[in-house]
Each structure stands twice: as structure tokens, then as C-alpha cells.
Design a protein around this motif. Structure first.
Motif, short mmCIF file in Angstrom:
data_model
loop_
_atom_site.label_atom_id
_atom_site.label_comp_id
_atom_site.label_asym_id
_atom_site.label_seq_id
_atom_site.Cartn_x
_atom_site.Cartn_y
_atom_site.Cartn_z
N LEU A 88 -0.80 15.98 7.82
CA LEU A 88 -1.04 14.55 7.34
C LEU A 88 -1.75 14.93 5.78
O LEU A 88 -2.84 15.62 5.41
N ASN A 89 -1.08 14.29 4.71
CA ASN A 89 -1.48 14.28 3.22
C ASN A 89 -2.42 13.06 2.88
O ASN A 89 -2.05 12.09 3.23
N PRO A 90 -3.40 13.51 2.37
CA PRO A 90 -4.38 12.43 1.98
C PRO A 90 -3.72 11.38 1.00
O PRO A 90 -4.06 10.07 1.24
N LEU A 91 -2.90 11.91 0.05
CA LEU A 91 -2.25 10.89 -0.85
C LEU A 91 -1.48 9.83 -0.21
O LEU A 91 -1.72 8.58 -0.45
N THR A 92 -0.77 10.25 0.68
CA THR A 92 0.17 9.59 1.75
C THR A 92 -0.90 8.53 2.37
O THR A 92 -0.33 7.45 2.52
N MET A 93 -1.80 9.30 2.98
CA MET A 93 -2.58 8.15 3.74
C MET A 93 -3.17 7.23 2.97
O MET A 93 -3.25 5.92 3.23
N HIS A 94 -3.53 7.43 1.75
CA HIS A 94 -4.23 6.53 1.00
C HIS A 94 -3.06 5.52 0.53
O HIS A 94 -3.30 4.28 0.56
N GLN A 95 -1.71 5.78 0.38
CA GLN A 95 -0.82 4.97 0.01
C GLN A 95 -0.35 3.92 1.17
O GLN A 95 -0.11 2.82 0.90
N ILE A 96 -0.40 4.37 2.37
CA ILE A 96 -0.34 3.54 3.62
C ILE A 96 -1.33 2.62 3.79
O ILE A 96 -1.09 1.49 4.12
N LYS A 97 -2.56 3.03 3.47
CA LYS A 97 -3.73 1.99 3.69
C LYS A 97 -3.79 0.98 2.82
O LYS A 97 -4.15 -0.13 2.94
N GLN A 98 -3.20 1.43 1.23
CA GLN A 98 -2.94 0.38 0.34
C GLN A 98 -1.91 -0.65 0.67
O GLN A 98 -2.07 -1.69 0.64
#
Length: 228
Positions: free
Chosen positions: A160-170
Motif C-alpha cells: 500500500l502506497n502512502p500517496l495513493t492512500m492519501h488520494q483515496i482519503k481525499q
């Protein structure tokens, strides 16, 4: 990953201050210091660091001349300008020539740490991507991926990638009603199975509410709503 840094600064006391500040930030190591522009050009060509902390007003070559020399010699090192030059023309010209950030002297440790952390996260995130969506680029260039605003990489399961996680949370953050994995995938430019993995992690860590919708035919649809 440790980022190797060269400092190009003609004031020896400021050189040492830079070095002490930089080496207090995890992931950075000062590998060389030059006291004028010409020596800075040579040092970077020899050491090939990841990042240069560059003054503008220096003997032999100023900061802009130094950057242009590197670019003409196909040296694509990243640069953070730290200088007393605060006129708009100099600032605009340095940014047009590709500096990552511009810090005006005098400055604090917190200000340098801020830009180094931003640089570290930016490069680390870029290195993990083969391609980027517009949403991911927007996050990165707005500087919205600092540790205080996203799930830290060390807290995520492998894969799991932090940038992708942040994108999904946004994406979830602007939703008033629950949203399916398929809808998240479409908004994020991801495969549905990928989006589902991130949503399932958020559900397991109690960050989202799971809303199971039962239709007339077929399996129920899991929908997700970020807990405020």
C-alpha cells in the motif's frame, strides 16, 4: 534511502549552520561543502549528490550561473536556494530554472526542516510510481502529503502506497454519502481491486464506516464513508 547533499555557500559560518540543520533531519547526509560557485559546479559534477543547498550571491559564479552551468552540462541535480536575495526578479528567475524551494535568509531550523521533509516525501513518492494521475500530481505539488496529513508509510501494510492512500482519503473526505470501491477506483484512476484493498484497510483501522447495500440480484455492494 539517504539523500546526499552538497552545500554551496560562501559564508563558512552559514555553511556549518546548514550542515547542522540538514543532518538533524532523518534521511539526509552532507557529503560536500563549497565556498564559491565555480567550486560548487565541480563538486556536484564529481560527487553527483541528490540535492544542493545553493546561495545566490557568491564569488566567481552566482547561484543562477551555477544552475545554468549544471543544466548545460546535463547535471540534473535538485536545488533548494537559501539566500539573502529577496527581489522578485531573482526569486522568479530561480524558480523558472527549476529550484525545488526558495528560502530567504535569515531562516529557522523549522523552515529548513519543512522543505527537506517535503522534498524527501516528494522524491520518495515519485520513485514509487510508474505513472501518475492528475489527482496524485495535484496532491504532490500542493504539498499535501506531509506526515501529519497522511498515513505514514511505516504504518501501512506491504504493497500500500502512502500517496495513493492519501488520494483515496481525499476522495472520501468530500463525500456526503457512502461510495463504492468501483466509484473510488474511477475517481482515482485505479483498478477496482486496488481501490478495494485500500478501502478494506481503512475499514479495518476504523477510519471508514462500512455500509452494505443489498440489491435485488447478485452479491451485496460494500460502500464506504470516511469517519469525520
Amino acid at each position: 534511502m539517504t539523500f546526499q547533499v552538497v552545500i554551496v555557500e560562501d559564508d563558512l559560518m552559514v555553511q556549518e549552520l546548514h550542515r547542522q540543520f540538514i543532518e538533524q533531519v532523518s534521511g539526509f547526509e552532507v557529503v560536500g561543502m563549497a565556498s564559491n560557485g565555480a567550486d560548487g559546479v565541480k563538486m556536484v559534477e564529481e560527487l553527483k549528490p541528490d540535492l544542493v543547498i545553493l546561495d545566490f550571491y557568491m564569488p566567481s559564479l552566482n547561484g543562477l550561473q551555477v544552475i545554468k552551468t549544471w543544466r548545460s552540462n546535463d547535471i540534473h541535480v535538485d536545488v533548494i536556494a537559501i539566500t539573502a536575495a529577496k527581489d522578485l526578479d531573482t526569486i522568479q528567475t530561480m524558480f523558472r530554472n527549476g529550484v525545488f524551494d526558495y528560502i530567504i535568509k535569515p531562516f529557522t531550523f523549522d523552515r529548513m526542516k519543512q522543505t527537506l521533509v517535503k522534498y524527501r516525501e516528494f522524491v520518495t513518492s515519485m520513485n514509487k510510481q510508474e505513472s501518475l494521475t492528475q489527482a496524485q500530481l495535484d496532491i504532490m505539488f500542493k504539498g499535501e502529503f506531509h506526515e501529519s496529513k497522511q498515513v505514514k508509510e511505516g504504518e501501512l501494510p506491504k504493497g500500500l502506497n502512502p500517496l495513493t492512500m492519501h488520494q483515496i482519503k481525499q476522495i472520501l473526505n468530500v463525500q456526503i454519502t457512502s461510495i463504492s470501491a468501483e466509484e473510488v477506483a474511477e475517481k482515482a484512476g485505479l483498478a477496482r481491486v486496488t481501490a478495494r484493498r485500500y478501502l478494506e484497510y481503512l475499514e479495518k483501522t476504523n477510519m471508514v464506516e462500512l455500509d452494505i447495500r443489498y440489491g435485488g440480484v447478485g452479491r451485496p455492494i460494500n460502500r464506504y464513508l470516511l469517519k469525520k
